[in-house]
Design a protein around this motif. Structure first.
Motif, PDB file in Angstrom:
ATOM      1  N   GLU A 171      46.671  60.508  37.038  1.00 24.60           N
ATOM      2  CA  GLU A 171      46.822  59.280  36.512  1.00 24.60           C
ATOM      3  C   GLU A 171      45.997  58.894  35.254  1.00 24.60           C
ATOM      4  O   GLU A 171      46.453  58.476  34.227  1.00 24.60           O
ATOM      5  CB  GLU A 171      46.428  57.928  37.425  1.00 24.60           C
ATOM      6  N   LYS A 202      53.079  56.756  44.279  1.00 26.43           N
ATOM      7  CA  LYS A 202      52.355  55.629  43.505  1.00 26.43           C
ATOM      8  C   LYS A 202      51.052  55.406  44.404  1.00 26.43           C
ATOM      9  O   LYS A 202      50.955  55.605  45.441  1.00 26.43           O
ATOM     10  CB  LYS A 202      52.926  54.365  43.127  1.00 26.43           C
ATOM     11  N   GLU A 228      44.989  52.594  41.371  1.00 24.71           N
ATOM     12  CA  GLU A 228      45.606  52.874  40.080  1.00 24.71           C
ATOM     13  C   GLU A 228      45.099  52.187  38.783  1.00 24.71           C
ATOM     14  O   GLU A 228      44.999  52.745  37.806  1.00 24.71           O
ATOM     15  CB  GLU A 228      47.073  52.522  40.286  1.00 24.71           C
ATOM     16  N   ARG A 268      43.801  54.046  35.535  1.00 26.69           N
ATOM     17  CA  ARG A 268      44.647  53.684  34.152  1.00 26.69           C
ATOM     18  C   ARG A 268      43.418  53.045  33.265  1.00 26.69           C
ATOM     19  O   ARG A 268      43.544  53.466  32.042  1.00 26.69           O
ATOM     20  CB  ARG A 268      45.684  52.840  34.261  1.00 26.69           C
TER      21      ARG A 268
END
Length: 271
Positions: free
Chosen positions: A82, A193, A199, A203
């Motif tokens: 990611e 995901k 996440e 990111r």
């Protein structure tokens, strides 16, 4: 004759010194724009762990039950993907050619730049609360940008992205999310995901690191001005406040009509 020869030798040495100085100045010039930027996998220090039971459950439904001792490593690998994909997309949006890879994939004759990073705890933090996931955080990334052209290594830039800087990074929009997913899928990594609390920080670190590299690329003239302008979102036009003198005057109210003359109740009869 000896004196003349000595003078000629000294002059030749002086000219050679000037030539060497010129070469040194040339070597200090800005690096040539690379053909591609390769973003390598991150190294995880032992204190950094990614815990995402939702992700491992989704992955288990696809590939079968994952042993408990493998879950941390599987999640760490997915977090790495990611971050790497977010950096790649950030660089591409700025007009740079970027791709995931490794130093071993760069040939000696390639005009390439390698990006590497190490994730570690930021400051003093308990090991069981460092990383990605519920009640975890405090992760920092040490980044190094290296010029690999000509088969040699030359460090161009090194910096750290801390947790506060990562939290300030802009959130990914729908187009960026789709591009990140496409980069991950192209590497053959699992596309399930991550949970939002994993996440999001991943990111954010990738975005913050990518923006630092883009800023460096702008300084070196690697990005054309028109590309930079297209990559930066247009700011809404500021509304100018009108001065009291320029404000439109309210329309004048219509003049009041004169009251109609009252007709007497009884008119005098003609004589």
């Amino acid at each position: 004759m000896r004196i003349l020869s000595l003078c000629l030798c000294l002059t030749a040495l002086a000219l050679a010194g000037c030539a060497n100085n010129g070469l040194n100045l040339a070597g200090a010039s800005a690096p040539i724009k690379p053909k591609t930027i390769v973003v390598s996998d991150f190294s995880f220090q032992p204190e950094v762990a990614a815990v995402d039971r939702g992700y491992t459950a989704r992955l288990s439904r696809k590939i079968g039950e994952i042993p408990t001792y493998e879950r941390k490593q599987r999640t760490n690998e997915r977090v790495n993907d990611e971050i790497v994909a977010t950096i790649v997309v950030t660089l591409r949006q700025a007009g740079l050619d970027a791709q995931p890879g490794a130093a071993e994939s760069i040939a000696a004759g390639d005009a390439a730049v390698l990006v590497t990073g190490t994730l570690h705890a930021e400051g003093e933090r308990a090991r069981d609360t460092t990383g990605f996931g519920p009640n975890r955080g405090g992760v920092a990334a040490d980044m190094v940008v290296t010029n690999m052209a000509g088969g040699s290594r030359k460090e161009l830039l090194s910096f750290s992205v801390g947790a506060p800087a990562a939290r300030r990074a802009a959130a990914s929009n729908a187009a960026a999310s789709s591009a990140i997913a496409a980069v991950i899928a192209a590497t053959g990594s699992p596309t399930e995901k991550l949970s939002p609390d994993v996440e999001g920080p991943a990111r954010a670190i990738g975005r913050a690191a990518g923006e630092r590299i883009v800023a460096y690329a702008k300084e070196q003239g690697w990005i054309a001005e028109q590309v930079v302008a297209a990559a930066e979102p247009a700011k809404p036009a500021a509304h100018k406040r009108r001065s009291p003198a320029a404000a439109p005057k309210p329309a004048a109210k219509p003049a009041a009509k004169p009251a109609a003359e009252e007709t007497p109740a009884e008119e005098a009869a003609p004589e």
